[in-house]
Design a protein around this motif. Structure first.
Motif, mmCIF file in Angstrom:
data_model
loop_
_atom_site.group_PDB
_atom_site.id
_atom_site.type_symbol
_atom_site.label_atom_id
_atom_site.label_comp_id
_atom_site.label_asym_id
_atom_site.label_seq_id
_atom_site.Cartn_x
_atom_site.Cartn_y
_atom_site.Cartn_z
ATOM 1 N N TYR A 201 51.209 43.927 36.472
ATOM 2 C CA TYR A 201 51.727 45.309 36.446
ATOM 3 C C TYR A 201 53.167 45.328 35.953
ATOM 4 O O TYR A 201 53.542 46.178 35.140
ATOM 5 C CB TYR A 201 51.619 45.928 37.831
ATOM 6 C CG TYR A 201 52.291 47.282 37.934
ATOM 7 C CD1 TYR A 201 51.695 48.415 37.386
ATOM 8 C CD2 TYR A 201 53.533 47.418 38.559
ATOM 9 C CE1 TYR A 201 52.313 49.659 37.469
ATOM 10 C CE2 TYR A 201 54.154 48.652 38.647
ATOM 11 C CZ TYR A 201 53.548 49.768 38.096
ATOM 12 O OH TYR A 201 54.169 50.993 38.169
ATOM 13 N N ASP A 202 53.987 44.385 36.431
ATOM 14 C CA ASP A 202 55.378 44.327 36.000
ATOM 15 C C ASP A 202 55.495 44.131 34.492
ATOM 16 O O ASP A 202 56.413 44.656 33.852
ATOM 17 C CB ASP A 202 56.113 43.179 36.710
ATOM 18 C CG ASP A 202 56.391 43.483 38.167
ATOM 19 O OD1 ASP A 202 56.307 44.666 38.556
ATOM 20 O OD2 ASP A 202 56.676 42.535 38.924
ATOM 21 N N MET A 203 54.556 43.370 33.912
ATOM 22 C CA MET A 203 54.584 43.125 32.471
ATOM 23 C C MET A 203 54.042 44.314 31.688
ATOM 24 O O MET A 203 54.501 44.608 30.579
ATOM 25 C CB MET A 203 53.797 41.852 32.133
ATOM 26 C CG MET A 203 54.481 40.573 32.592
ATOM 27 S SD MET A 203 53.627 39.062 32.057
ATOM 28 C CE MET A 203 52.275 38.989 33.240
ATOM 29 N N VAL A 204 53.045 45.000 32.244
ATOM 30 C CA VAL A 204 52.409 46.113 31.533
ATOM 31 C C VAL A 204 53.239 47.386 31.613
ATOM 32 O O VAL A 204 53.275 48.180 30.665
ATOM 33 C CB VAL A 204 50.990 46.361 32.089
ATOM 34 C CG1 VAL A 204 50.404 47.653 31.520
ATOM 35 C CG2 VAL A 204 50.081 45.175 31.777
ATOM 36 N N ARG A 205 53.930 47.592 32.718
ATOM 37 C CA ARG A 205 54.649 48.857 32.951
ATOM 38 C C ARG A 205 55.592 49.234 31.817
ATOM 39 O O ARG A 205 55.611 50.414 31.408
ATOM 40 C CB ARG A 205 55.401 48.786 34.281
ATOM 41 C CG ARG A 205 56.106 50.082 34.658
ATOM 42 C CD ARG A 205 56.681 49.998 36.046
ATOM 43 N NE ARG A 205 57.567 48.835 36.197
ATOM 44 C CZ ARG A 205 58.222 48.543 37.308
ATOM 45 N NH1 ARG A 205 58.080 49.306 38.379
ATOM 46 N NH2 ARG A 205 59.004 47.480 37.366
ATOM 47 N N PRO A 206 56.394 48.296 31.253
ATOM 48 C CA PRO A 206 57.257 48.709 30.138
ATOM 49 C C PRO A 206 56.472 49.078 28.881
ATOM 50 O O PRO A 206 56.997 49.775 28.008
ATOM 51 C CB PRO A 206 58.120 47.457 29.889
ATOM 52 C CG PRO A 206 58.018 46.658 31.141
ATOM 53 C CD PRO A 206 56.645 46.907 31.667
ATOM 54 N N LEU A 207 55.227 48.624 28.781
ATOM 55 C CA LEU A 207 54.423 48.861 27.582
ATOM 56 C C LEU A 207 53.628 50.149 27.664
ATOM 57 O O LEU A 207 53.226 50.697 26.641
ATOM 58 C CB LEU A 207 53.452 47.680 27.362
ATOM 59 C CG LEU A 207 54.071 46.280 27.396
ATOM 60 C CD1 LEU A 207 52.989 45.233 27.236
ATOM 61 C CD2 LEU A 207 55.128 46.138 26.312
ATOM 62 N N VAL A 208 53.375 50.618 28.886
ATOM 63 C CA VAL A 208 52.586 51.840 29.095
ATOM 64 C C VAL A 208 53.429 52.784 29.951
ATOM 65 O O VAL A 208 53.343 52.768 31.183
ATOM 66 C CB VAL A 208 51.245 51.537 29.779
ATOM 67 C CG1 VAL A 208 50.403 52.810 29.893
ATOM 68 C CG2 VAL A 208 50.488 50.458 29.022
ATOM 69 N N PRO A 209 54.253 53.609 29.344
ATOM 70 C CA PRO A 209 55.147 54.496 30.106
ATOM 71 C C PRO A 209 54.373 55.407 31.060
ATOM 72 O O PRO A 209 53.309 55.928 30.724
ATOM 73 C CB PRO A 209 55.838 55.318 29.011
ATOM 74 C CG PRO A 209 55.756 54.465 27.781
ATOM 75 C CD PRO A 209 54.448 53.745 27.889
ATOM 76 N N GLY A 210 54.922 55.561 32.252
ATOM 77 C CA GLY A 210 54.316 56.459 33.228
ATOM 78 C C GLY A 210 53.221 55.848 34.070
ATOM 79 O O GLY A 210 52.626 56.538 34.898
ATOM 80 N N LEU A 211 52.945 54.563 33.890
ATOM 81 C CA LEU A 211 51.895 53.922 34.686
ATOM 82 C C LEU A 211 52.382 53.823 36.129
ATOM 83 O O LEU A 211 53.367 53.153 36.423
ATOM 84 C CB LEU A 211 51.606 52.531 34.133
ATOM 85 C CG LEU A 211 50.308 51.861 34.587
ATOM 86 C CD1 LEU A 211 49.098 52.661 34.112
ATOM 87 C CD2 LEU A 211 50.236 50.434 34.057
ATOM 88 N N PRO A 212 51.706 54.492 37.067
ATOM 89 C CA PRO A 212 52.268 54.615 38.423
ATOM 90 C C PRO A 212 51.943 53.429 39.322
ATOM 91 O O PRO A 212 50.987 52.681 39.105
ATOM 92 C CB PRO A 212 51.573 55.876 38.955
ATOM 93 C CG PRO A 212 50.231 55.856 38.283
ATOM 94 C CD PRO A 212 50.478 55.285 36.905
ATOM 95 N N LEU A 213 52.767 53.273 40.341
ATOM 96 C CA LEU A 213 52.426 52.368 41.434
ATOM 97 C C LEU A 213 51.241 52.946 42.197
ATOM 98 O O LEU A 213 51.075 54.167 42.268
ATOM 99 C CB LEU A 213 53.620 52.201 42.373
ATOM 100 C CG LEU A 213 54.751 51.283 41.909
ATOM 101 C CD1 LEU A 213 55.957 51.443 42.824
ATOM 102 C CD2 LEU A 213 54.284 49.826 41.898
ATOM 103 N N ASP A 214 50.433 52.064 42.776
ATOM 104 C CA ASP A 214 49.209 52.528 43.416
ATOM 105 C C ASP A 214 48.755 51.451 44.396
ATOM 106 O O ASP A 214 48.957 50.252 44.152
ATOM 107 C CB ASP A 214 48.134 52.769 42.337
ATOM 108 C CG ASP A 214 46.930 53.533 42.859
ATOM 109 O OD1 ASP A 214 46.150 52.937 43.629
ATOM 110 O OD2 ASP A 214 46.761 54.713 42.499
#
Length: 278
Positions: A201-214
């Motif tokens: 998730y930490d790696m993907v989050r900068p690549l997919v803006p707005g991806l929320p914690l869940d």
């Protein structure tokens, strides 16, 4: 008397905290064979040279031939990414792996794992208490997916993930960067904050803006629902259909370490599929 008891309790807690904080991660231990080498990578333009890719021949969970190799991957030929989930203790908990596919038919899996010492076994509590170092393993699918579906008797699902080509390449490079960082500066695994899902998730989050914690990032068995709700999976089909199609357990167990393993697990089987974990 109460004050002395409280002071003693505080002192004991302070001593334990001091001991815990004194623990330091290391790359120099007597590691279990499957995590004995540290992945490293070098990037030159679109080419990535990876050293110490795992390619074990598993005959049983403790019966195997250890193999490692180096290989070069061209990011210009990177064309797909799959999320593999391996269930071993019910529907809520699964190990998360990410497999990258190239136009020449090769597939490379990255897996964030505990770096277990030779005499250690995984412990959820130990994952909170700095018992294990963190490892990023790069492995052939015929190694890391087969051992889970076959010798370890886990239930393995493989979901094609929708991701734009630039993000796909960036995610691959992020794994390489994280692996190089661990080779230079080891860190501890943590059951909640530094595990097989939260690091992805930490790696993907900068690549997919707005991806929320869940909560499903912790209860990783429910990651398909999370990805489906955010468009990461093919939403033209119901999730239950995708889940049935993703179940590669039987094919991965039976294909062994065949050279055509990646093609076989992606070929729809006429045999009855197993139901998802429940």
């Amino acid at each position: 008397m109460i004050h002395w008891a409280l002071a003693t309790l505080i002192l004991a807690f302070a001593l334990v905290a001091a001991w815990w904080l004194s623990l330091k991660p290391s790359n120099d231990r007597d590691w279990a064979d499957e995590v004995s080498r540290t992945l490293r990578g070098r990037v030159q333009g679109s080419l990535v040279l990876l050293r110490d890719i795992r390619d074990f021949d598993w005959r049983g969970n403790t019966d195997y031939t250890a193999r490692w190799h180096d290989s070069v991957y061209d990011l210009e030929t990177l064309q797909s990414v799959d999320m593999a989930l391996s269930y071993w203790m019910g529907p809520a908990i699964a190990h998360t792996l990410v497999s990258f596919g190239f136009s020449d038919g090769r597939h490379l899996v990255f897996s964030v794992e505990i770096r277990r010492e030779r005499d250690e076994a995984f412990s959820t509590l130990g994952g909170f208490l700095r018992q294990f170092e963190l490892a990023i393993v790069a492995a052939e699918e015929r190694d890391i997916l087969h051992v889970r579906a076959g010798p370890r008797k886990e239930q393995v699902f493989l979901y094609p993930v929708r991701m734009p080509a630039p993000a796909l390449r960036a995610l691959f490079l992020s794994y390489v960067e994280r692996a190089n960082q661990l080779a230079q500066k080891p860190r501890f695994y943590h059951t909640l904050t530094a595990n097989c899902t939260t690091l992805v998730y930490d790696m993907v989050r900068p690549l997919v803006p707005g991806l929320p914690l869940d909560y499903r990032l912790i209860l990783s068995g429910y990651l398909p629902e999370y990805l489906y709700s955010h468009g990461g999976l093919d939403t033209h089909l119901p999730l239950d259909v995708l889940r049935a199609q993703a179940d590669i357990t039987q094919r991965a167990a039976q294909s062994g370490t065949a050279a055509a393993f990646s093609q076989r697990i992606r070929t729809p089987a006429s045999a009855k599929r197993t139901v998802p974990p429940s």
